[in-house]
Write an enzyme that holds these catalytic residues in place. Sequence first.
Site: not given
Length: 401
Positions: A152-153, A172, A230, A255, A260, A283, A285-286
């Site tokens: 997706h990304i 991939d 990721a 990220d 964390e 973190h 990114g999204g």
Amino acid sequence: MNTDALLLERIHSHAEDGLSVAGMTVNRIDTALTGDALIDALKGVRFLGIRSKSRVPAEVLAAAPSLEAIGCFCIGTNQVDLDAAAASGVAVFNSPFSNTRSVAEITIAEIIALHRKLIDRSMELHGGHWRKSASGAHEVRGRTVGIVGYGHIGSQVSVLAEAFGMRVVYYDILPRMALGNAQACTSLEDLLASSDVVTLHVPATPVTHHLIGPDQLRQMKPGASIINNARGSVVDLDALAESITAGHVGGAALDVFPEEPRSNDEAFACPLAGIPNVILTPHVGGSTEEAQAQIAEDVARKLQRFKETGTTTAAVNIPEVDLPDHHPDHCRILHFHKNVPGVLSSLHSIIAESGANIHAEYLQSQGDLSYVILDVDTIDRDVMKKRIAAMPETIRLRILE
Ligand code: NAI
């Protein structure tokens, strides 16, 4: 007031809008709830919306018999006891892909920032040092980005990078159709050897643990950069810090980290801290308002479909069944039951004995749980309902009129 849906933790208002349009009464509480406070708030509630801070363990599920589904308005679902929810026929939904555009965009920003050493120039100026120079600064046009994980990304990064005039190669483990002029590499080694910037978009799996370690860093072109938006386990950070300090890898944007902080109050440490041309982000990114809005719409739509038709597509804990709209002349029986022999034949007998005809039947099983949906004539509904509810295998019964 009788509430169909309870939304906690400041879920984006698009969720309330979607559920209200679907005819649900919605109550909102801004904080996370756990334990007895959550049990109290769940009295009479059919649909619960949470983000990452509320906890829904087995005890809460056992004390909330009216609860039919939980929407996790985020990516993760480990704040819910998924097995206990499945065992009581409670569907759990989330939104794993609504923030993919946000991650793709931050990746593009980082590709440019690393090529121009933007963060270093900015830090110098914040410190009062004017260092104007073109040395080591590059346009991204004509450079090669290597995308590891073309899902997706990764595939969105591919499209955006080409729009900037970049050459795109990707690797991939599954065959993925190339978008635009992107070219698949047959091995990770090929990708590493030909990329000016490598960007990682793979899941955390045993195979992707330290997918990028000392050997892979050595295989990268001298001066090339690496981006990890990721999962923290994918890159060996000590090896990366060593490679950048030694002058081989040219920079990095990270990220995600192996460990964390759990809250904004905890301190953060990382072997890359303080190294030039390294971008560190917490973190995020999204994390955009647009992604939050899309998560709200996506999960609200899943709850709405579940309420109106019984559809469980994309549920994370129970069998997935994609159902057509409910026909107004029929009654739809939604039946979660123990996955043991003989249940269908008992159901068929009860329906036949009530004089109803079966128009459609759908069934899916997963582990100990089965989900059967029957569209039947609306004759003698109450007797039928009582008899099905009394079956020893019944876990949860809902009838759409
Ligand atoms: P996806 O599942 O759509 O794509 C992942 C791709 O990686 C798949 O095509 C898969 O075949 C491929 N893959 C798996 N193992 C591989 C391997 N060993 N080598 C090469 N390719 C491999 O996932 P999506 O949505 O694109 O997410 C990618 C990553 O981004 C995930 O780790 C996800 O957790 C993370 N993510 C990070 C966010 C952030 O805030 N930084 C936000 C959203 C996702």
